[in-house]
Design an enzyme around this catalytic site. Structure first.
Site, PDB file in Angstrom:
ATOM      1  N   ARG A 122       0.108  14.384  13.582  1.00 55.05           N
ATOM      2  CA  ARG A 122       0.067  13.711  14.889  1.00 55.05           C
ATOM      3  C   ARG A 122       0.029  12.203  14.719  1.00 55.05           C
ATOM      4  O   ARG A 122      -0.755  11.677  13.919  1.00 55.05           O
ATOM      5  CB  ARG A 122      -1.153  14.178  15.683  1.00 55.05           C
ATOM      6  N   GLY A 127      -5.573   9.966   9.393  1.00 59.88           N
ATOM      7  CA  GLY A 127      -4.837  10.330   8.182  1.00 59.88           C
ATOM      8  C   GLY A 127      -3.357  10.024   8.294  1.00 59.88           C
ATOM      9  O   GLY A 127      -2.739   9.497   7.347  1.00 59.88           O
ATOM     10  N   CYS A 128      -2.773  10.334   9.424  1.00 54.21           N
ATOM     11  CA  CYS A 128      -1.341  10.093   9.621  1.00 54.21           C
ATOM     12  C   CYS A 128      -1.024   8.600   9.633  1.00 54.21           C
ATOM     13  O   CYS A 128       0.029   8.171   9.152  1.00 54.21           O
ATOM     14  CB  CYS A 128      -0.877  10.743  10.928  1.00 54.21           C
ATOM     15  N   THR A 129      -1.933   7.814  10.174  1.00 55.69           N
ATOM     16  CA  THR A 129      -1.733   6.361  10.198  1.00 55.69           C
ATOM     17  C   THR A 129      -1.755   5.803   8.783  1.00 55.69           C
ATOM     18  O   THR A 129      -0.895   4.991   8.412  1.00 55.69           O
ATOM     19  CB  THR A 129      -2.823   5.693  11.058  1.00 55.69           C
ATOM     20  N   ALA A 132       1.543   6.793   6.981  1.00 58.01           N
ATOM     21  CA  ALA A 132       2.714   6.038   7.444  1.00 58.01           C
ATOM     22  C   ALA A 132       2.659   4.590   6.972  1.00 58.01           C
ATOM     23  O   ALA A 132       3.689   4.007   6.589  1.00 58.01           O
ATOM     24  CB  ALA A 132       2.793   6.099   8.967  1.00 58.01           C
TER      25      ALA A 132
END
Length: 237
Positions: A122, A127-129, A132
């Site tokens: 998401r 974590g995704c930030t 990326a």
């Protein structure tokens, strides 16, 4: 009537009056005592009821406090994948999906190049930030190794654009709300949390070689240091 008789009659009458007065006083005192006892009993009962009510309220409040959800939830665990047939050495599944900025991304756009596809659960979550940002930071190093980098999630294009702008991301962010690419690459599967099972995105990274074959697959990715690991694998191809 003689004086003696009148005196005796007078005494008898006086005694009768005194007796009536005493009885009346006694009755009044008894009534007063009864009223007093009744009032005391009522007050005691009211206090008992108040204490019981207060105890019930405290008990109810305590129960509510205990049922509040935790502010921080642990990461979900993966129990199975929806595309376990995807393996290293096979031809990479084709795709053509919209990306941030209004354009689209297709596998054929990377013909003759290596490409890293990182699937994240998401946009704009911790974590995704970090993931990326790490791939964005190493974008030039990947380019030097002849490798392009693309991020994919089920978020809408609008959400992907907000994610890109907020964190100044420079890698393409693909939107796959129908889960077609996610399923084809084994990044969509069953997960569990707090005893509840549900379908969701499994953090996965796939490295495709310049001939369009799957070179490496990383499943159940741990974010810290992952981008560097993928870069070394791309350099080694």
């Amino acid at each position: 009537m003689s004086k003696k008789t009148r005196k005796k009659s007078s005494n008898t009458t006086g005694k009768r009056v005194a007796t009536k007065v005493a009885r009346a006083a006694s009755a009044s005192t008894g009534k007063s005592a009864t009223k007093t006892r009744t009032a005391v009993a009522k007050k005691a009962a009211a206090k008992k009821t108040t204490r019981a009510t207060a105890a019930g309220v405290r008990s109810k409040a305590s129960h509510k406090a205990a049922s509040k959800p935790l502010k921080r939830e642990p990461a979900a665990t993966v129990t199975s994948s929806s595309a376990v047939t995807l393996a290293e050495g096979v031809t990479a599944p084709t795709f053509n999906l919209p990306r941030d900025g209004g354009d689209s991304v297709s596998l054929k756009d990377f013909a003759g190049k290596k490409v890293v596809l990182f699937f994240y659960p998401r946009a704009d979550t911790p974590g995704c930030t970090r993931e990326a940002i790490d791939f964005t930071r190493l974008k030039s190093a990947f380019a030097a190794a002849g490798t392009e980098v693309v991020g994919i999630s089920a978020d809408t294009v609008k959400v992907q654009e907000s994610f890109r702008n907020k964190h100044q991301l420079s890698v393409p962010l693909v939107s796959d709300p129908a889960h077609q690419m996610l399923e084809a690459y084994g990044a969509w599967g069953e997960k569990s949390m707090y005893g509840r099972t549900f379908m969701g995105i499994i953090r996965t990274t796939v490295l495709v070689d310049s001939g369009g074959k799957i070179a490496r697959i990383w499943r159940h990715v741990k974010v810290d240091g992952h981008a560097e690991t993928v870069l070394e694998a791309a350099r080694a191809l």
